[in-house]
Design an enzyme around this catalytic site. Structure first.
Site, short mmCIF file in Angstrom:
data_model
loop_
_atom_site.label_atom_id
_atom_site.label_comp_id
_atom_site.label_asym_id
_atom_site.label_seq_id
_atom_site.Cartn_x
_atom_site.Cartn_y
_atom_site.Cartn_z
N SER B 126 0.81 -1.22 0.00
CA SER B 126 0.00 0.00 0.00
C SER B 126 0.84 1.27 0.00
O SER B 126 2.01 1.25 0.43
CB SER B 126 -0.86 -0.06 1.27
OG SER B 126 -1.33 1.19 1.66
N TYR B 150 -1.02 0.06 10.16
CA TYR B 150 -1.28 -0.67 8.91
C TYR B 150 -0.07 -0.59 7.99
O TYR B 150 0.40 -1.60 7.46
CB TYR B 150 -2.51 -0.05 8.24
CG TYR B 150 -2.84 -0.59 6.87
CD1 TYR B 150 -3.46 -1.82 6.71
CD2 TYR B 150 -2.55 0.16 5.73
CE1 TYR B 150 -3.78 -2.29 5.45
CE2 TYR B 150 -2.88 -0.30 4.46
CZ TYR B 150 -3.49 -1.53 4.32
OH TYR B 150 -3.80 -1.99 3.07
N LYS B 154 2.34 -3.67 6.79
CA LYS B 154 2.52 -3.99 5.37
C LYS B 154 4.02 -3.96 5.01
O LYS B 154 4.51 -4.81 4.26
CB LYS B 154 1.74 -3.00 4.50
CG LYS B 154 0.23 -3.24 4.49
CD LYS B 154 -0.11 -4.50 3.71
CE LYS B 154 -1.60 -4.78 3.63
NZ LYS B 154 -1.89 -6.07 2.94
#
Lengths: 326, 326
Positions: B126, B150, B154
């Site tokens: 991402s 997050y 990732k």
């Protein structure tokens, strides 16, 4: 102030402990010096306690939560997390490297989070987080691309510490160490072990194998300066670190040939002749993926300092170890 | 060929499954097309099986080893790992994000390693791996500095996949996805949920809140192109990826104001009036830390393509969803 060193029986852990005990105090998070009241040395083997009543030694596996819970309580104000599986060993034993370099680092952060008092936590990282195609001088914003499991595990620990800090679970900082040279003692399973061995063994009258080409460029820091940086790094004001908790420590960029020339300058030709050149592709591959120089302006702005020359580093080693040159 | 999609009940998982079933084949690691014989859709909820006999659905928690061992066997030739806790939810529930975005990703790699047949594994990552001070255009060698849990999770999964690939445990590749827009369906807990909502809801005759400033720059990819890239990314020749398994996918760089202008162009003023501007500092902080553009030359050299314009993306969404504009 209560302080914990993991890897407290290791070479850097013992040097750091001795220095902290000699100083007798450490700045707190507000910058005020506080007397060192308890120094916990945790390791998988029994650490030397220097006969000092402030030292408590703990023996245990840091990948076990109960061991870390015994070592860290709500009064632990500062943690130096030095315990690690070195590069060569982490490459040879993948599961062991993951367990100590990744799982134990995360567990340590989780125990701090559970304690809830936001202790200062310092991780050491390494040149090995870099790799692949690198610019001649690695910058603070150069992407990590580790080419060893050790490097990958250290890079992951950096990300964890950054996020645990951002969330306020710990007040963390990571120092990326150059290769430490000259280390006293025995060779170890680090791919960079030769960077000390080719100086240390010849000075002790022994042969040492150099497994890489003379043109290989290394990024080095002496043990003396490393210890100074560890303490200064822990004492750094969190506000100055802001949202980037990782610092590339200053080093000196030297080729292996230049290291040998410095040894000749300090100790003479006879000593240099004890170096045996014998390439090891496994070591060349790992060491060759590391940067030979990085931009250290951020660390220097924050007051962290490296060495002046490799000849000075050798002289410092000779003085520290009480070696007499014949 | 046996293929697994984790997050197989999700929006991208379902679109990908439909496309793979329609194509009926996927290139193997040697580049030769092989018939799709079994498609396993694993998710925490029951996935739609499209009434297709090639589909097997599995319901379970992917952070449990037994669930992954049921879904992956020695014949699983390709794995699309799409299951994730989205950015907003991973920020709100730290432990859940760590469990799914980190632990489950590592467990998946470990089950593959244990199977021993080196399957191709594709992870999605991402824009959220970037953050802090960023250049106007993020390059392939720009350092990651995630400003959300997050993003950190990732980035860690990327490092794991790179190292498991380097060691030959899997043949991995990571695609860093721009923000996907326009997603059909309902808003979700992603900080970027509005990037679809401000288009989708007005087109459905409903109000949508825009929580960020109109000058906020986003990096977007349509679902159609995302699915094409996922398949092309899995089919990429491993040799072309070499020691860097992570690819920044092409996107289009648009400000929120430009998105709204495109909506006006396609659907008219009345539709645009359904957007309610109401700043949410929590969303602005996360989304504002993401890059608005990155250098996509590597992905394009490898044949991966993005969209032409955001107006075209809106038209594609209207066509896919069968929306009639009044």
């Amino acid at each position: 102030m209560k302080v914990l060193i993991t890897g407290g029986a290791g070479f850097l852990g013992q040097r750091l402990a001795r220095e902290l005990l000699a100083r007798g105090s450490l700045k707190d998070a507000q910058g005020a010096p506080q007397a060192l009241t308890e120094l916990v040395l945790l390791d998988v083997v029994q650490a030397n306690d220097f006969g000092d009543s402030r030292v408590r030694t703990e023996v245990g596996d840091i990948a076990e939560r109960s061991v870390l819970e015994r070592a860290i309580d709500g009064q632990t104000a500062a943690i130096f997390h030095l315990a690690a599986i070195v590069s060569g060993q982490a490459e040879a034993d993948f599961d062991l490297g993951m367990r100590i370099n990744l799982d134990a680092s995360r567990l340590l952060l989780d125990v701090c989070r559970q304690r809830g008092h936001r202790p200062r936590v310092l991780f050491t990282s390494s040149v090995a987080v870099y790799g692949g195609e690198l610019p001649e001088v690695v910058k603070n914003d150069t992407a990590l691309n580790p080419q060893s499991s050790y490097g990958a595990q250290k890079a992951i620990a950096e990300l964890l510490l950054n996020d645990y800090s951002r969330r306020g679970f710990v007040d963390g900082r990571v120092l990326r160490l150059p290769t430490i040279s000259v280390r006293p003692g025995k060779p170890n399973a680090a791919a960079s072990s030769f960077a000390s061995g080719i100086i240390r063994e010849p000075l002790n009258g022994e042969e040492a194998v150099c497994p890489v080409n003379g043109s290989t460029r290394l990024w080095l820091l002496s043990p003396r300066k490393a210890i100074e940086c560890l303490i200064a790094g822990l004492e750094l004001d969190a506000a100055a670190l802001a949202n980037q908790r990782v610092l590339n420590l200053p080093g000196i960029s030297v080729s292996v040939d230049e290291m040998v020339a410095a040894l000749r300058e300090v100790a003479g030709d006879e000593v240099v002749k004890r170096i045996v050149w014998q390439a090891d592709p496994r070591v060349e591959k790992i060491v060759g993926s590391w940067p030979g120089r990085w931009d250290t302006s951020r660390a220097e702005q924050l007051g962290l300092r490296g060495d002046q020359s490799f000849a000075d580093v050798i002289r410092g080693y000779i003085a520290d170890e009480g070696i007499s040159l014949r």
